[in-house]
Design an enzyme around this catalytic site. Structure first.
Site, PDB file in Angstrom:
ATOM      1  N   SER A 175      40.323  51.147  35.434  1.00 28.93           N
ATOM      2  CA  SER A 175      39.300  50.124  35.526  1.00 28.93           C
ATOM      3  C   SER A 175      39.106  49.438  34.170  1.00 28.93           C
ATOM      4  O   SER A 175      40.062  48.899  33.609  1.00 28.93           O
ATOM      5  CB  SER A 175      38.003  50.747  36.060  1.00 28.93           C
ATOM      6  OG  SER A 175      37.072  49.766  36.424  1.00 28.93           O
ATOM      7  N   ASP A 346      40.382  48.328  47.465  1.00 27.48           N
ATOM      8  CA  ASP A 346      39.566  48.277  46.251  1.00 27.48           C
ATOM      9  C   ASP A 346      38.705  47.020  46.291  1.00 27.48           C
ATOM     10  O   ASP A 346      39.226  45.907  46.332  1.00 27.48           O
ATOM     11  CB  ASP A 346      40.471  48.265  45.019  1.00 27.48           C
ATOM     12  CG  ASP A 346      39.734  48.550  43.720  1.00 27.48           C
ATOM     13  OD1 ASP A 346      38.537  48.213  43.634  1.00 27.48           O
ATOM     14  OD2 ASP A 346      40.352  49.106  42.793  1.00 27.48           O
ATOM     15  N   HIS A 375      38.631  51.998  44.669  1.00 27.64           N
ATOM     16  CA  HIS A 375      38.571  52.074  43.206  1.00 27.64           C
ATOM     17  C   HIS A 375      38.386  53.496  42.689  1.00 27.64           C
ATOM     18  O   HIS A 375      38.726  53.787  41.540  1.00 27.64           O
ATOM     19  CB  HIS A 375      37.437  51.181  42.694  1.00 27.64           C
ATOM     20  CG  HIS A 375      37.619  50.721  41.281  1.00 27.64           C
ATOM     21  ND1 HIS A 375      38.688  49.947  40.883  1.00 27.64           N
ATOM     22  CD2 HIS A 375      36.873  50.929  40.162  1.00 27.64           C
ATOM     23  CE1 HIS A 375      38.591  49.689  39.588  1.00 27.64           C
ATOM     24  NE2 HIS A 375      37.508  50.269  39.126  1.00 27.64           N
TER      25      HIS A 375
END
Length: 400
Positions: A175, A346, A375
């Site tokens: 991320s 995601d 995610h």
């Protein structure tokens, strides 16, 4: 949004329910790692643990952790390949250790023969210190992922190189951790030369098409965001509130509500999650960041451009960048061998956003999209060891 408010309201009422009659058995259901930091989790699982402070060039003091070897490798001699891991927004480095040892990337890499290092970004619970500034000062919080890339990552990598004597290492980010890596490696070629391979899990570069409810925040004007959240830190650790959430989510009948909340935030597939570890996941987040970091992410939202932080005026931008407008990050300048993984479900880093950045990665050696992943699956997914971590290790052996 109604589900989120229901979650927050109910969670706040739970402590009263407990004290009133012990209706819910809280203590017996909590995993011991809930109360542990990264070092304690490492030792609890039987691994060697080392802890260090790194002072950046601009004075921030960052806590980093090391697992020098696996549980069964104490007799092995000689240097092990070094891996550095960078966590996501509002997380800390326990992020890589929160499943059982056979399902956590940090432990899996240590057992595979790697020297594992894990950082904490400036502003989180463990890196909220500075040589001269106090966290109560607004100036302390004048940073975003730009400074994490410019100061934190080079400082940590220099420290690791000096400590281990190894000039090159592997980088793994998830991320916003990938964002830090991409910015650093595209703007500092001397740092990029120290990276054997860049592993990007759910990369946040393009942020034009997210569908998470959380991202609705970025529709608000900057002035409103500052009015609501202030001008310093945001989502700083609140142990009392966090324990309320953990208490709430530890109840089997209420776990679906927590799953729904997490799904709104970043997507959630409970079939691929060890729900018995939910309290551990929640105990280590959020750990805080700066409002400026949030505003920098807002700057990317629904934008075609990947730029440094806009300080709000030509004069301030000139002061920081020697130009009136924040510079573009040129991803094509990054020459590090790179592997990217994405999730088809995601809601923060959508397939459309990933597709936008792939042509800019000039040394892309591997790309894989898991259609069913969200995610969180990159770090917590039950099938991550087989589908993702084994491939990471395979690529490390190829790019040694």
């Amino acid at each position: 949004m109604p589900m989120m408010w229901l979650f927050l309201t109910t969670a706040c009422l739970i402590p009263g329910t407990l004290s009133a009659g012990g209706f819910l058995d809280f203590e017996n259901k909590v995993n011991p790692e809930v109360w542990m930091n990264a070092s304690e989790i490492i030792m609890y699982n039987g691994y060697p643990s080392e802890e260090y402070d790194v002072t950046t060039a601009d004075g921030y003091i960052l806590a980093i952790n090391r697992i020098p070897h696996g549980r069964a490798q104490t007799g092995q001699t000689g240097p092990r390949p070094v891996v550095y891991m960078q966590h996501a927004l509002f997380a800390d480095n326990a992020y890589w250790l929160e499943n059982f040892a056979n399902g956590s990337l940090g432990f899996i890499l240590a057992d595979a023969g790697y020297d594992v290092w894990m950082g904490n970004s400036r502003g989180n619970t463990w890196s909220r210190r500075h040589k001269t500034l106090s966290a109560n000062e607004e100036k302390f919080w004048a940073f975003s992922f730009n400074e994490m890339a410019k100061y934190d990552l080079p400082g940590i990598i220099d420290f690791i190189v000096n400590k281990t004597g190894q000039e090159k290492l592997y980088f793994i980010g998830h991320s916003l951790g990938t964002t830090i890596g991409f910015v650093a490696f595209s703007t500092m070629p001397e740092l990029a030369q120290r990276i054997k391979m860049n592993f990007a899990l759910g990369p946040v570069i393009s942020f034009k098409y997210p569908t998470s409810v959380f991202t609705n925040l970025f529709l608000l004007p900057k002035s409103i965001i500052k009015l609501v959240f202030g001008t310093k830190g945001v989502l700083l650790e609140d142990k009392n509130a966090r324990m309320s959430f953990i208490t709430f989510c530890n109840q089997k009948l209420l776990q679906p509500l927590c799953s729904e909340f997490m799904s709104l935030w970043a997507g959630f597939n409970k079939k691929n999650m060890n729900m018995s570890r939910l309290d551990v996941y929640m105990a280590h987040a959020p750990t805080g960041s700066s409002i400026q970091n949030m505003l920098h992410i807002k700057q990317l939202y629904r934008s075609d451009e990947f730029r440094a932080y806009d300080w709000g005026s030509e004069a301030e931008n000139m002061n920081h960048y020697n130009q009136s407008y924040p510079p573009l990050y040129d991803l094509t300048a990054m020459k590090v061998p790179t592997a990217i993984w994405a999730g088809g479900h995601d809601v923060l880093v959508t397939p459309q956003d990933v597709a936008r950045i792939l042509p800019q990665i000039t040394n892309l050696r591997y790309f894989k999209q898991f259609p069913d992943w969200n995610h969180f699956d990159f770090v917590w997914g039950l099938d991550a060891p087989q589908r993702l971590y084994s491939k990471i290790i395979s690529l490390m052996k190829e790019y040694f």
